[in-house]
Scaffold this motif. Sequence first.
Motif, PDB file in Angstrom:
ATOM      1  N   ILE A 122       0.851  -1.196   0.000  1.00  0.00           N
ATOM      2  CA  ILE A 122       0.000   0.000   0.000  1.00  0.00           C
ATOM      3  C   ILE A 122       0.886   1.245   0.000  1.00  0.00           C
ATOM      4  O   ILE A 122       2.058   1.193   0.349  1.00  0.00           O
ATOM      5  N   CYS A 123       0.316   2.348  -0.387  1.00  0.00           N
ATOM      6  CA  CYS A 123       1.043   3.607  -0.532  1.00  0.00           C
ATOM      7  C   CYS A 123       1.353   4.210   0.844  1.00  0.00           C
ATOM      8  O   CYS A 123       0.429   4.474   1.621  1.00  0.00           O
ATOM      9  N   PRO A 124       2.625   4.446   1.150  1.00  0.00           N
ATOM     10  CA  PRO A 124       2.971   5.041   2.439  1.00  0.00           C
ATOM     11  C   PRO A 124       2.510   6.491   2.555  1.00  0.00           C
ATOM     12  O   PRO A 124       2.220   6.966   3.650  1.00  0.00           O
ATOM     13  N   SER A 125       2.432   7.194   1.437  1.00  0.00           N
ATOM     14  CA  SER A 125       1.985   8.587   1.463  1.00  0.00           C
ATOM     15  C   SER A 125       0.507   8.663   1.845  1.00  0.00           C
ATOM     16  O   SER A 125       0.112   9.447   2.705  1.00  0.00           O
ATOM     17  N   CYS A 126      -0.315   7.822   1.200  1.00  0.00           N
ATOM     18  CA  CYS A 126      -1.735   7.784   1.534  1.00  0.00           C
ATOM     19  C   CYS A 126      -1.952   7.248   2.938  1.00  0.00           C
ATOM     20  O   CYS A 126      -2.836   7.707   3.660  1.00  0.00           O
ATOM     21  N   ARG A 127      -1.134   6.292   3.323  1.00  0.00           N
ATOM     22  CA  ARG A 127      -1.277   5.692   4.647  1.00  0.00           C
ATOM     23  C   ARG A 127      -1.106   6.742   5.741  1.00  0.00           C
ATOM     24  O   ARG A 127      -1.767   6.686   6.779  1.00  0.00           O
TER      25      ARG A 127
ATOM     26  N   MET B 152       3.539   2.971  -8.680  1.00  0.00           N
ATOM     27  CA  MET B 152       2.752   4.187  -8.538  1.00  0.00           C
ATOM     28  C   MET B 152       1.494   3.898  -7.737  1.00  0.00           C
ATOM     29  O   MET B 152       0.902   2.825  -7.855  1.00  0.00           O
ATOM     30  N   CYS B 153       1.087   4.881  -6.985  1.00  0.00           N
ATOM     31  CA  CYS B 153      -0.164   4.809  -6.250  1.00  0.00           C
ATOM     32  C   CYS B 153      -1.297   5.256  -7.169  1.00  0.00           C
ATOM     33  O   CYS B 153      -1.182   6.285  -7.836  1.00  0.00           O
ATOM     34  N   GLY B 154      -2.373   4.479  -7.204  1.00  0.00           N
ATOM     35  CA  GLY B 154      -3.504   4.811  -8.051  1.00  0.00           C
ATOM     36  C   GLY B 154      -4.332   5.968  -7.515  1.00  0.00           C
ATOM     37  O   GLY B 154      -5.139   6.539  -8.249  1.00  0.00           O
ATOM     38  N   THR B 155      -4.145   6.334  -6.271  1.00  0.00           N
ATOM     39  CA  THR B 155      -4.946   7.401  -5.659  1.00  0.00           C
ATOM     40  C   THR B 155      -4.225   8.760  -5.720  1.00  0.00           C
ATOM     41  O   THR B 155      -4.759   9.713  -6.274  1.00  0.00           O
ATOM     42  N   CYS B 156      -3.004   8.831  -5.186  1.00  0.00           N
ATOM     43  CA  CYS B 156      -2.315  10.124  -5.124  1.00  0.00           C
ATOM     44  C   CYS B 156      -1.282  10.283  -6.239  1.00  0.00           C
ATOM     45  O   CYS B 156      -0.658  11.334  -6.356  1.00  0.00           O
ATOM     46  N   ARG B 157      -1.088   9.233  -7.033  1.00  0.00           N
ATOM     47  CA  ARG B 157      -0.170   9.243  -8.164  1.00  0.00           C
ATOM     48  C   ARG B 157       1.296   9.434  -7.754  1.00  0.00           C
ATOM     49  O   ARG B 157       2.129   9.801  -8.574  1.00  0.00           O
TER      50      ARG B 157
ATOM     51  N   VAL C 174      -6.006   3.730   2.756  1.00  0.00           N
ATOM     52  CA  VAL C 174      -5.314   2.535   2.286  1.00  0.00           C
ATOM     53  C   VAL C 174      -5.477   2.466   0.776  1.00  0.00           C
ATOM     54  O   VAL C 174      -6.567   2.233   0.271  1.00  0.00           O
ATOM     55  N   SER C 175      -4.377   2.711   0.050  1.00  0.00           N
ATOM     56  CA  SER C 175      -4.402   2.704  -1.413  1.00  0.00           C
ATOM     57  C   SER C 175      -3.370   1.720  -1.937  1.00  0.00           C
ATOM     58  O   SER C 175      -2.209   1.779  -1.536  1.00  0.00           O
ATOM     59  N   PRO C 176      -3.771   0.827  -2.819  1.00  0.00           N
ATOM     60  CA  PRO C 176      -2.814  -0.128  -3.367  1.00  0.00           C
ATOM     61  C   PRO C 176      -1.832   0.545  -4.326  1.00  0.00           C
ATOM     62  O   PRO C 176      -2.153   1.537  -4.980  1.00  0.00           O
TER      63      PRO C 176
END
Length: 50
Positions: free
Chosen positions: A12-17, A44-49, A22-24
């Motif tokens: 999961i993306c540490p930035s979103c976390r 790449m994170c699908g949420t925050c890019r 929780v973003s894959p």
Amino acid sequence: MRDSHFERFRPICPSCRSTGTVSPIHVAHVERRVDDDVIDGSLMCGTCRT
Ligand SMILES: [Zn+2]
């Protein structure tokens, strides 16, 4: 990293976390691959890019 390991770990993306989301993370680009093993590439994170 092997494709099967990446799918099993489902990182999961540490930035979103850090914001409580929780973003894959997915494989955005593969520069070099040997069979099912990604040698060089980018994630790449699908949420925050990020
Ligand atoms: Zn993210």
